[in-house]
Scaffold this motif. Structure first.
Motif, short mmCIF file in Angstrom:
data_model
loop_
_atom_site.label_atom_id
_atom_site.label_comp_id
_atom_site.label_asym_id
_atom_site.label_seq_id
_atom_site.Cartn_x
_atom_site.Cartn_y
_atom_site.Cartn_z
N THR A 1 -8.57 24.61 -11.43
CA THR A 1 -8.88 23.68 -12.53
C THR A 1 -10.13 22.87 -12.21
OG1 THR A 1 -6.54 23.51 -13.09
CG2 THR A 1 -8.00 21.80 -13.95
N TYR A 2 -10.21 22.40 -10.97
CA TYR A 2 -11.40 21.65 -10.58
C TYR A 2 -12.66 22.51 -10.70
CZ TYR A 2 -14.96 19.53 -7.64
OH TYR A 2 -16.15 19.01 -7.19
N ALA A 3 -12.59 23.74 -10.19
CA ALA A 3 -13.75 24.62 -10.21
C ALA A 3 -14.20 24.89 -11.65
CB ALA A 3 -13.43 25.92 -9.49
N VAL A 4 -13.25 25.24 -12.51
CA VAL A 4 -13.59 25.60 -13.89
C VAL A 4 -14.14 24.40 -14.65
CG1 VAL A 4 -12.61 26.32 -16.10
CG2 VAL A 4 -11.98 27.53 -14.00
N PHE A 5 -13.48 23.26 -14.51
CA PHE A 5 -13.93 22.07 -15.25
C PHE A 5 -15.29 21.59 -14.75
CE2 PHE A 5 -14.22 17.73 -16.62
CZ PHE A 5 -13.53 17.68 -17.83
N ALA A 6 -15.46 21.55 -13.43
CA ALA A 6 -16.73 21.06 -12.88
C ALA A 6 -17.89 21.98 -13.24
CB ALA A 6 -16.61 20.92 -11.36
N LEU A 7 -17.67 23.29 -13.22
CA LEU A 7 -18.73 24.23 -13.56
C LEU A 7 -19.07 24.20 -15.05
CD1 LEU A 7 -17.73 27.28 -11.34
CD2 LEU A 7 -19.78 25.88 -11.10
N ASN A 8 -18.06 23.91 -15.88
CA ASN A 8 -18.30 23.86 -17.33
C ASN A 8 -18.95 22.56 -17.78
OD1 ASN A 8 -17.49 26.30 -18.77
ND2 ASN A 8 -15.45 25.93 -17.95
N PHE A 9 -18.52 21.45 -17.18
CA PHE A 9 -18.96 20.15 -17.69
C PHE A 9 -19.84 19.37 -16.72
CE2 PHE A 9 -14.95 21.15 -19.86
CZ PHE A 9 -15.37 21.08 -21.18
N GLY A 10 -19.83 19.74 -15.45
CA GLY A 10 -20.75 19.12 -14.51
C GLY A 10 -20.29 17.83 -13.88
N THR B 1 -17.87 16.00 -11.63
CA THR B 1 -16.82 16.34 -10.67
C THR B 1 -15.75 15.26 -10.58
OG1 THR B 1 -18.07 15.38 -8.83
CG2 THR B 1 -18.43 17.72 -9.31
N THR B 2 -16.09 14.02 -10.87
CA THR B 2 -15.08 12.95 -10.81
C THR B 2 -14.01 13.17 -11.86
OG1 THR B 2 -16.77 11.38 -10.03
CG2 THR B 2 -14.72 10.46 -10.91
N VAL B 3 -14.42 13.47 -13.07
CA VAL B 3 -13.45 13.77 -14.13
C VAL B 3 -12.70 15.06 -13.79
CG1 VAL B 3 -13.18 14.26 -16.58
CG2 VAL B 3 -14.87 12.58 -15.83
N ILE C 1 -9.74 14.36 -11.58
CA ILE C 1 -8.63 13.74 -12.32
C ILE C 1 -7.91 14.78 -13.17
CG2 ILE C 1 -8.05 12.01 -14.06
CD1 ILE C 1 -10.49 10.40 -13.06
N VAL C 2 -8.68 15.61 -13.86
CA VAL C 2 -8.09 16.64 -14.72
C VAL C 2 -7.28 17.63 -13.88
CG1 VAL C 2 -8.62 18.59 -16.23
CG2 VAL C 2 -9.84 16.42 -16.52
N ALA C 3 -7.81 18.03 -12.73
CA ALA C 3 -7.11 19.00 -11.88
C ALA C 3 -5.77 18.45 -11.40
CB ALA C 3 -7.99 19.37 -10.69
N ILE C 4 -5.75 17.19 -10.98
CA ILE C 4 -4.49 16.58 -10.52
C ILE C 4 -3.51 16.47 -11.68
CG2 ILE C 4 -3.46 14.48 -9.57
CD1 ILE C 4 -6.05 14.07 -8.00
N LEU C 5 -4.00 16.11 -12.88
CA LEU C 5 -3.14 16.00 -14.04
C LEU C 5 -2.55 17.36 -14.43
CD1 LEU C 5 -5.05 13.50 -16.36
CD2 LEU C 5 -2.89 13.12 -15.16
N VAL C 6 -3.37 18.41 -14.38
CA VAL C 6 -2.88 19.74 -14.74
C VAL C 6 -1.81 20.19 -13.75
CG1 VAL C 6 -3.52 22.17 -14.91
CG2 VAL C 6 -4.97 20.43 -15.94
N GLY C 7 -2.04 19.95 -12.45
CA GLY C 7 -1.04 20.30 -11.46
C GLY C 7 0.25 19.51 -11.64
N THR C 8 0.12 18.23 -11.99
CA THR C 8 1.30 17.39 -12.20
C THR C 8 2.08 17.83 -13.42
OG1 THR C 8 0.12 15.52 -11.19
CG2 THR C 8 2.07 15.02 -12.51
N GLN D 1 -19.50 14.73 -6.52
CA GLN D 1 -20.54 13.75 -6.80
C GLN D 1 -20.03 12.36 -6.43
OE1 GLN D 1 -20.78 14.42 -10.97
NE2 GLN D 1 -22.27 16.10 -10.81
N ILE D 2 -20.96 11.49 -6.06
CA ILE D 2 -20.62 10.09 -5.86
C ILE D 2 -20.40 9.49 -7.24
CG2 ILE D 2 -21.41 7.87 -4.96
CD1 ILE D 2 -23.06 9.42 -2.92
N PRO D 3 -19.21 8.93 -7.52
CA PRO D 3 -18.88 8.51 -8.89
C PRO D 3 -19.90 7.57 -9.53
CG PRO D 3 -16.92 8.47 -7.51
CD PRO D 3 -18.08 8.74 -6.60
N TRP D 4 -20.44 6.64 -8.74
CA TRP D 4 -21.39 5.67 -9.31
C TRP D 4 -22.84 6.15 -9.23
CZ3 TRP D 4 -18.27 4.99 -5.06
CH2 TRP D 4 -18.88 5.04 -3.82
#
Length: 355
Positions: A82-91, A93-95, A98-105, A168-171
């Protein structure tokens, strides 16, 4: 129960000042490590930290809830993919984290609901989680055709997804974390998971979980819905497993079906057995020991590493049946009891002898 086993967090007593002091010492040493060693040691230590998080998610269910789950590697793989797909699609990495942990949960919530509220026995729970993990791995391997894409990201089947973005560094999203940065993120994540699970044991939720583990029927007769507590623990550990999967994808810039195969599922069980599943420190120690042995046997040029490693693990299980740390704790406890029970010589009024 000895003071040593209590120090390891084997019961629901509040964490002592000594426990917090030892955690602080380990944390300080962990933060100083990259300043003392080379990048190769930092990389190998990072993967131990990541595997430790995954092992904790499994051993907490097994040791404190009485639920042996092979499904943690499924959440692990789902988190990484989930992290790989989301980060590659939207760029971002911080989001993506969060999305990857939510999907796993959420995946753990859905699967756990049907298994736990279905009142299946614990042995069938173990078997079903194993089947789910193996099935998911086979399904991902079957996506080699270029038509299997999510957004613009091809899944590539057994070849996995390469070029997984760095964190990425979030800030400051223009900068990313390199090897030492990933190490620090893994270290902080492990400390947070370890401390959080330890503190959870001291809460009403944690004490009820251990009561259900010891005698589920008695807990239900006292008015507790065991299914609710078991599902809560399963969902929590699913999110922790997904976090480990994210960190693995960031560490290696790569995710593959091997994250969810039978070998990965068995490895974390071995880590917990070697270290001791009835403690929280044990799975971390077991992960470090087995990973070090595997690396040492590989670099020593010894053929058939798996055979030698299997023999070593058999010896570990025979000598330390409850795990290294609990066994050492029990031995220290016996030594202290014998020492305190030893008769103390005192003078006798008549006869002038000392017994």
């Amino acid at each position: 129960m000895s003071k040593f086993t209590r120090l390891l967090g084997e019961d629901s007593e509040p964490a002592t000042g000594l426990w917090w002091f030892l955690v602080a010492v380990v944390a300080i040493f962990g933060f100083a490590l990259p300043l003392l060693v080379g990048l190769d040691v930092v990389m190998s230590t990072s993967i131990i930290l990541i595997y430790s998080i995954l092992t904790l998610s499994m051993s907490y269910l097994w040791g404190y809830c009485g639920m042996l789950s092979f499904g943690q590697t499924a959440m692990y793989g789902i988190g990484g993919y989930t992290y790989a797909v989301f980060a590659l699609n939207f760029g971002n990495t911080t989001v993506a984290v969060i999305v990857a942990i939510l999907v796993g949960t959420i995946t753990a919530l859905v699967l756990g609901y049907f298994m736990i509220y279905g009142r299946i026995s614990k042995i069938y729970f173990t078997v079903i989680t194993l089947v789910i993990t193996v099935t998911l791995e086979k399904a991902v391997r079957a996506t080699s055709d270029e038509r299997f894409t999510i957004g613009s990201v091809p899944l590539r089947g057994q070849n996995g997804i390469s070029n997984v973005p760095d964190l990425q560094i979030p800030w400051d999203t223009s900068n990313v974390l390199f090897l030492d940065g990933v190490y620090y993120v893994a270290l902080i994540s492990l400390l947070c998971v370890f401390i959080g699970l330890r503190l959870l044991l001291t809460t009403h939720f944690g004490r009820v979980l251990m009561g259900i583990r010891d005698n589920e029927r008695r807990a239900e007769l006292l008015g507790y819905d065991s299914r609710k507590y078991q599902l809560g623990a399963f969902v929590l550990c699913g999110g922790i497993s997904a976090l480990a999967g994210v960190l693995y994808g960031v560490w290696g810039n790569f995710v593959a079906p091997e994250m969810m195969n039978l070998n990965s599922a068995a490895n974390i069980v071995i880590y917990a057995i070697v270290g001791g599943r009835s403690t929280l420190v044990g799975p971390i120690a077991g992960t470090a020991i087995v990973q070090y042995l595997t690396s040492w046997l590989g670099t020593a040029g010894i053929g058939q590493v798996t055979v030698y490693l299997g023999a070593v693990l058999i010896v570990f299980v025979m000598v330390f049946p409850s795990g290294i740390l609990p066994t050492l704790g029990n031995l220290l406890g016996r030594f202290n009891r014998r020492k305190s029970a030893a008769p103390v010589g005192k003078p006798v009024e008549q006869g002038g002898t000392i017994r």
